[in-house]
Enzyme design. Structure first.
Site, PDB file in Angstrom:
ATOM      1  N   ASN A 156      -2.873  -8.945   7.551  1.00  0.00           N
ATOM      2  CA  ASN A 156      -3.290  -8.823   6.149  1.00  0.00           C
ATOM      3  C   ASN A 156      -2.060  -8.559   5.278  1.00  0.00           C
ATOM      4  O   ASN A 156      -2.101  -7.762   4.341  1.00  0.00           O
ATOM      5  CB  ASN A 156      -4.318  -7.700   5.970  1.00  0.00           C
ATOM      6  CG  ASN A 156      -4.988  -7.746   4.611  1.00  0.00           C
ATOM      7  OD1 ASN A 156      -5.164  -8.812   4.025  1.00  0.00           O
ATOM      8  ND2 ASN A 156      -5.358  -6.586   4.083  1.00  0.00           N
ATOM      9  N   ASN A 157      -0.983  -9.254   5.584  1.00  0.00           N
ATOM     10  CA  ASN A 157       0.287  -9.016   4.909  1.00  0.00           C
ATOM     11  C   ASN A 157       1.192 -10.220   5.133  1.00  0.00           C
ATOM     12  O   ASN A 157       1.020 -10.967   6.099  1.00  0.00           O
ATOM     13  CB  ASN A 157       0.945  -7.758   5.478  1.00  0.00           C
ATOM     14  CG  ASN A 157       2.042  -7.210   4.581  1.00  0.00           C
ATOM     15  OD1 ASN A 157       2.252  -7.690   3.464  1.00  0.00           O
ATOM     16  ND2 ASN A 157       2.751  -6.205   5.062  1.00  0.00           N
ATOM     17  N   HIS A 188       2.458 -16.035   5.722  1.00  0.00           N
ATOM     18  CA  HIS A 188       1.430 -15.018   5.491  1.00  0.00           C
ATOM     19  C   HIS A 188       0.584 -14.920   6.745  1.00  0.00           C
ATOM     20  O   HIS A 188      -0.004 -15.901   7.195  1.00  0.00           O
ATOM     21  CB  HIS A 188       0.544 -15.367   4.297  1.00  0.00           C
ATOM     22  CG  HIS A 188      -0.462 -14.295   3.986  1.00  0.00           C
ATOM     23  ND1 HIS A 188      -0.217 -13.274   3.098  1.00  0.00           N
ATOM     24  CD2 HIS A 188      -1.716 -14.072   4.468  1.00  0.00           C
ATOM     25  CE1 HIS A 188      -1.260 -12.474   3.037  1.00  0.00           C
ATOM     26  NE2 HIS A 188      -2.189 -12.938   3.861  1.00  0.00           N
ATOM     27  N   CYS A 189       0.500 -13.726   7.315  1.00  0.00           N
ATOM     28  CA  CYS A 189      -0.221 -13.520   8.574  1.00  0.00           C
ATOM     29  C   CYS A 189      -1.556 -12.840   8.299  1.00  0.00           C
ATOM     30  O   CYS A 189      -1.587 -11.669   7.895  1.00  0.00           O
ATOM     31  CB  CYS A 189       0.621 -12.679   9.534  1.00  0.00           C
ATOM     32  SG  CYS A 189      -0.205 -12.386  11.125  1.00  0.00           S
ATOM     33  N   PRO A 190      -2.684 -13.519   8.517  1.00  0.00           N
ATOM     34  CA  PRO A 190      -3.991 -12.880   8.285  1.00  0.00           C
ATOM     35  C   PRO A 190      -4.258 -11.737   9.257  1.00  0.00           C
ATOM     36  O   PRO A 190      -5.002 -10.808   8.932  1.00  0.00           O
ATOM     37  CB  PRO A 190      -4.986 -14.023   8.477  1.00  0.00           C
ATOM     38  CG  PRO A 190      -4.270 -15.026   9.324  1.00  0.00           C
ATOM     39  CD  PRO A 190      -2.825 -14.913   8.948  1.00  0.00           C
TER      40      PRO A 190
END
Length: 341
Positions: free
Chosen positions: A134-135, A129-131
């Site tokens: 945001n996805n 999960h990549c902040p």
């Protein structure tokens, strides 16, 4: 009280924070990426474009075309990585192949699928999960994510290489002579000398001076005043160049390391999660082999979607919305009899 119980208690606030605020913080991170990228591009046009146009107009045309090609790919792949769903198992569908049951979704989980605690969903071929997006990075947007990072590293390298001269003069050299000429850009590039009054003027004006009263041997040499030195004389431009230098170097180090890591993972046919799982499996069993490793060439073709007549030039060097090969529910493995094209 045990050590494991104590660790769980200490980690519980972190898990709570991630579950409740990571989604909201992701929007802030996307906004920060957008503002940071836009700022660097604006400064490159504000300072870099006039500088190179003064030095070589023909080279500047090439730099503008090449730089905007990089920018187009950066914007396209970042937008697609943010807006493209990573892929989720179909709800209530009977799967032909299932690796097990997700303990949180209470539904069949296809191979290579993992549950994301931030998205609260199972993600097909989940990488992480990549902040900053945001996805989640999964089956349908992994290519966009990787190419965004690759083009961003190429973009900051481009700015560093063609801005190093400006950065050297602005950051490490503080020329007081340039500061006195910043309001007279017509003197850029002319040889300057100091007259009797201690004022810097062009050589052609000095030579017209009465040589008997001011012999030429008293003419004090000074360096040529360049465009970069005039930039150095402007405090706002100095700050802008320093900002771009710090931002580009930081992005180059951070994303450069990620590009190297993901390049190795793609060549091995595994995601970031699978890399850690497979590393543990190799330690337990030296004969363990990743069943989804089809060979470096096929792994890359599959990841980039270069099948069905797609080409590297058209579908990688230029923006392309083509879908990845397969469905993300079933996978070819090294033991399959069917040869993947």
């Amino acid at each position: 009280m045990s050590r494991s119980y104590a660790v769980d208690c200490l980690l519980e606030p972190i898990f709570w924070f991630v579950d409740n605020f990571a989604g909201s913080l992701g929007k802030v991170f996307v906004f920060c990426v957008t503002v940071l990228t836009s700022s660097v591009v604006a400064i490159a046009y504000w300072i870099g474009l006039p500088y190179w146009w003064h030095r070589n107009p023909y080279l500047t045309v090439f730099l503008v075309i090449f730089g905007n090609w990089l920018l187009l790919n950066i914007v396209f792949h970042y937008y697609m990585a943010v807006t493209t769903p990573p892929g989720h198992p179909p709800n209530g569908a009977m799967l032909v192949e299932a690796a097990g049951i997700c303990k949180k979704c209470i539904s069949p989980k296809p191979p290579r699928t993992h549950h994301c605690s931030v998205c609260d969903k199972c993600i097909l071929a989940m990488d992480h999960h990549c902040p900053w997006l945001n996805n989640c990075v999964g089956f349908f947007n992994a290519r966009y994510f990787y190419l965004y990072m690759a083009y961003m590293v190429a973009g900051v390298t481009f700015i560093i290489v063609f801005g190093i001269d400006i950065g050297y003069v602005v950051i490490w050299i503080n020329d007081p002579d340039a500061a006195t000429l910043k309001d007279d850009p017509e003197l850029i590039g002319h040889p300057l000398r100091m007259n009797q009054s201690g004022v810097l003027v062009p050589v052609k004006d000095i030579l017209e001076y009465d040589s008997e009263n001011f012999p030429r041997e008293h003419i004090l040499p000074t360096p040529l005043i360049t465009e970069a030195q005039l930039i150095s004389a402007d405090p706002w431009k100095r700050k802008a160049v320093f900002f771009v230098a710090v931002a580009c170097i930081a992005v180059f180090i951070a994303l450069g390391g990620l590009v190297v890591m993901h390049t190795k993972n793609i060549g091995r046919g595994e995601t970031s999660i699978e890399y850690h799982i497979n590393t543990t499996m190799r330690k337990q069993n030296s004969n363990f082999r990743n069943p989804y490793n089809l060979g470096k060439k096929k792994n890359w073709r599959k990841f980039l979607g270069l099948t069905q007549g797609r080409t590297f030039i058209r579908h990688v060097l230029f923006p392309s919305r083509h879908a990845p090969t397969g469905t993300g529910l079933t996978w070819h493995a090294t033991g399959d009899l069917e040869d993947w094209p």
